[in-house]
Every structure is written in structure tokens, then in C-alpha cells.
Design a protein around this motif. Structure first.
Motif, PDB file in Angstrom:
ATOM      1  N   MET A   1       2.997   4.528   0.592  1.00 21.10           N
ATOM      2  CA  MET A   1       2.957   3.696   1.620  1.00 21.10           C
ATOM      3  C   MET A   1       3.309   2.397   0.863  1.00 21.10           C
ATOM      4  O   MET A   1       2.597   2.107  -0.135  1.00 21.10           O
ATOM      5  CB  MET A   1       1.715   3.781   2.376  1.00 21.10           C
ATOM      6  CG  MET A   1       1.246   2.611   3.307  1.00 21.10           C
ATOM      7  SD  MET A   1      -0.211   2.744   4.411  1.00 21.10           S
ATOM      8  CE  MET A   1      -1.408   2.190   3.026  1.00 21.10           C
ATOM      9  N   GLU A   2       3.776   1.317   1.508  1.00 25.41           N
ATOM     10  CA  GLU A   2       4.179   0.001   1.253  1.00 25.41           C
ATOM     11  C   GLU A   2       3.693  -0.799   2.142  1.00 25.41           C
ATOM     12  O   GLU A   2       3.726  -0.797   3.353  1.00 25.41           O
ATOM     13  CB  GLU A   2       5.583  -0.132   1.066  1.00 25.41           C
ATOM     14  CG  GLU A   2       6.079  -1.420   0.298  1.00 25.41           C
ATOM     15  CD  GLU A   2       7.511  -1.249   0.086  1.00 25.41           C
ATOM     16  OE1 GLU A   2       8.407  -2.266  -0.554  1.00 25.41           O
ATOM     17  OE2 GLU A   2       8.333  -0.427   0.671  1.00 25.41           O
ATOM     18  N   ILE A   3       3.306  -1.978   1.698  1.00 22.96           N
ATOM     19  CA  ILE A   3       2.692  -3.086   2.651  1.00 22.96           C
ATOM     20  C   ILE A   3       3.582  -4.159   2.431  1.00 22.96           C
ATOM     21  O   ILE A   3       3.486  -4.836   1.124  1.00 22.96           O
ATOM     22  CB  ILE A   3       1.273  -3.517   2.532  1.00 22.96           C
ATOM     23  CG1 ILE A   3       0.407  -2.263   2.959  1.00 22.96           C
ATOM     24  CG2 ILE A   3       0.863  -4.723   3.223  1.00 22.96           C
ATOM     25  CD1 ILE A   3      -1.240  -2.423   2.894  1.00 22.96           C
TER      26      ILE A   3
ATOM     27  N   GLU B   1       1.509  -8.388   8.145  1.00 21.49           N
ATOM     28  CA  GLU B   1       1.677  -7.303   6.979  1.00 21.49           C
ATOM     29  C   GLU B   1       2.509  -6.088   7.738  1.00 21.49           C
ATOM     30  O   GLU B   1       1.692  -5.484   8.576  1.00 21.49           O
ATOM     31  CB  GLU B   1       0.527  -6.656   6.087  1.00 21.49           C
ATOM     32  CG  GLU B   1       0.060  -8.085   5.502  1.00 21.49           C
ATOM     33  CD  GLU B   1      -1.251  -7.507   4.261  1.00 21.49           C
ATOM     34  OE1 GLU B   1      -2.045  -6.993   4.990  1.00 21.49           O
ATOM     35  OE2 GLU B   1      -1.338  -8.354   3.207  1.00 21.49           O
TER      36      GLU B   1
ATOM     37  N   VAL C   1       3.538  -2.255   7.477  1.00 20.47           N
ATOM     38  CA  VAL C   1       3.105  -1.077   6.896  1.00 20.47           C
ATOM     39  C   VAL C   1       4.381  -0.113   6.923  1.00 20.47           C
ATOM     40  O   VAL C   1       4.859   0.322   8.066  1.00 20.47           O
ATOM     41  CB  VAL C   1       1.800  -0.219   7.462  1.00 20.47           C
ATOM     42  CG1 VAL C   1       1.506   0.779   6.557  1.00 20.47           C
ATOM     43  CG2 VAL C   1       0.783  -1.237   7.200  1.00 20.47           C
ATOM     44  N   LYS C   2       4.800   0.194   5.821  1.00 17.70           N
ATOM     45  CA  LYS C   2       6.034   1.185   5.725  1.00 17.70           C
ATOM     46  C   LYS C   2       5.750   2.495   5.071  1.00 17.70           C
ATOM     47  O   LYS C   2       4.733   2.334   4.005  1.00 17.70           O
ATOM     48  CB  LYS C   2       7.418   0.623   5.067  1.00 17.70           C
ATOM     49  CG  LYS C   2       7.946  -0.668   5.950  1.00 17.70           C
ATOM     50  CD  LYS C   2       9.271  -0.963   5.576  1.00 17.70           C
ATOM     51  CE  LYS C   2      10.151  -1.463   6.544  1.00 17.70           C
ATOM     52  NZ  LYS C   2      11.259  -1.879   6.066  1.00 17.70           N
ATOM     53  N   LYS C   3       6.386   3.677   5.505  1.00 16.51           N
ATOM     54  CA  LYS C   3       5.981   4.792   4.723  1.00 16.51           C
ATOM     55  C   LYS C   3       6.937   5.043   3.511  1.00 16.51           C
ATOM     56  O   LYS C   3       7.919   4.517   3.666  1.00 16.51           O
ATOM     57  CB  LYS C   3       6.250   5.935   5.864  1.00 16.51           C
ATOM     58  CG  LYS C   3       5.885   7.213   5.305  1.00 16.51           C
ATOM     59  CD  LYS C   3       5.852   8.348   6.416  1.00 16.51           C
ATOM     60  CE  LYS C   3       5.536   9.644   5.844  1.00 16.51           C
ATOM     61  NZ  LYS C   3       5.690  10.748   6.597  1.00 16.51           N
TER      62      LYS C   3
END
Length: 106
Positions: free
Chosen positions: A1-3, A102, A104-106
Motif C-alpha cells: 500500500m502507498e499513500i 492523501e 491510498v493506492k494499492k
């Protein structure tokens, strides 16, 4: 996961606002789409009050100049490129609000 840091652009208008006879809401959405801004959403309010008065459904006068909110989430650099144009066409007809968000990307 990326913020990922981004900006939420929120524009407040009334349904009947126009720019050179074109509905302002449609023109703004066209500008956002043309500039590849992702995830544009338009919301219609039931009631609103601001500097230009109160907006609500008025059955007696058959008036429906309801409040409109246009929202999108995008990277700051992309929004800052188109913000001057949007600000110019809105003029005194609305309010522009920008928030830090923000994504949130998987």
C-alpha cells in the motif's frame, strides 16, 4: 500500500451560474476533463446559504437554483496549472476551496 499526497479541489456554485451563456458547471467539468484531471464529481445540494443568498427549492416560484459542488482529487502541480483559468471564469460566481489530502493506492 502507498499513500500519496494530493489536493482536493472543491468549487461551490449555483445551478444557474453561467459564463458567456454557457452553464458554468459544464464549462468547468470540460476544462477539468480536457486537462486530464481524474475523478471529477458534481454534487447537487438541497439547500445552501452564502454571500450570494440562500439557494433552495422554491415550489411557489418554481425555482430550482440549487447549490452545486464540483470536486476532484489530483496532484498539486496539475491543479495549479489550470487553477488560474478556473478562477477567471468563476469570477464572483462561486468559491474555490483546496484541501490537502492523501490518496491510498494499492
Amino acid at each position: 500500500m502507498e499513500i500519496i499526497p494530493a489536493k482536493l479541489l472543491r468549487i461551490y456554485l449555483k445551478e444557474e451560474d453561467k459564463y458567456e451563456k454557457e452553464p458554468l458547471l459544464e464549462l468547468i467539468v470540460k476544462i477539468l476533463k480536457k486537462n486530464n484531471v481524474s475523478g471529477v464529481t458534481v454534487l447537487r445540494g438541497l439547500y445552501g446559504h452564502g454571500m450570494r443568498g440562500t439557494s433552495r427549492i422554491d415550489i411557489i416560484r418554481l425555482s430550482m437554483n440549487l447549490p452545486i459542488v464540483i470536486e476532484c482529487v489530483e496532484y498539486e502541480d496539475k491543479l495549479m496549472k489550470i487553477l488560474p483559468k478556473i478562477t477567471d471564469i468563476i469570477g464572483e460566481n462561486g468559491l474555490i476551496h483546496i484541501l490537502d489530502v492523501e490518496v491510498v493506492k494499492k
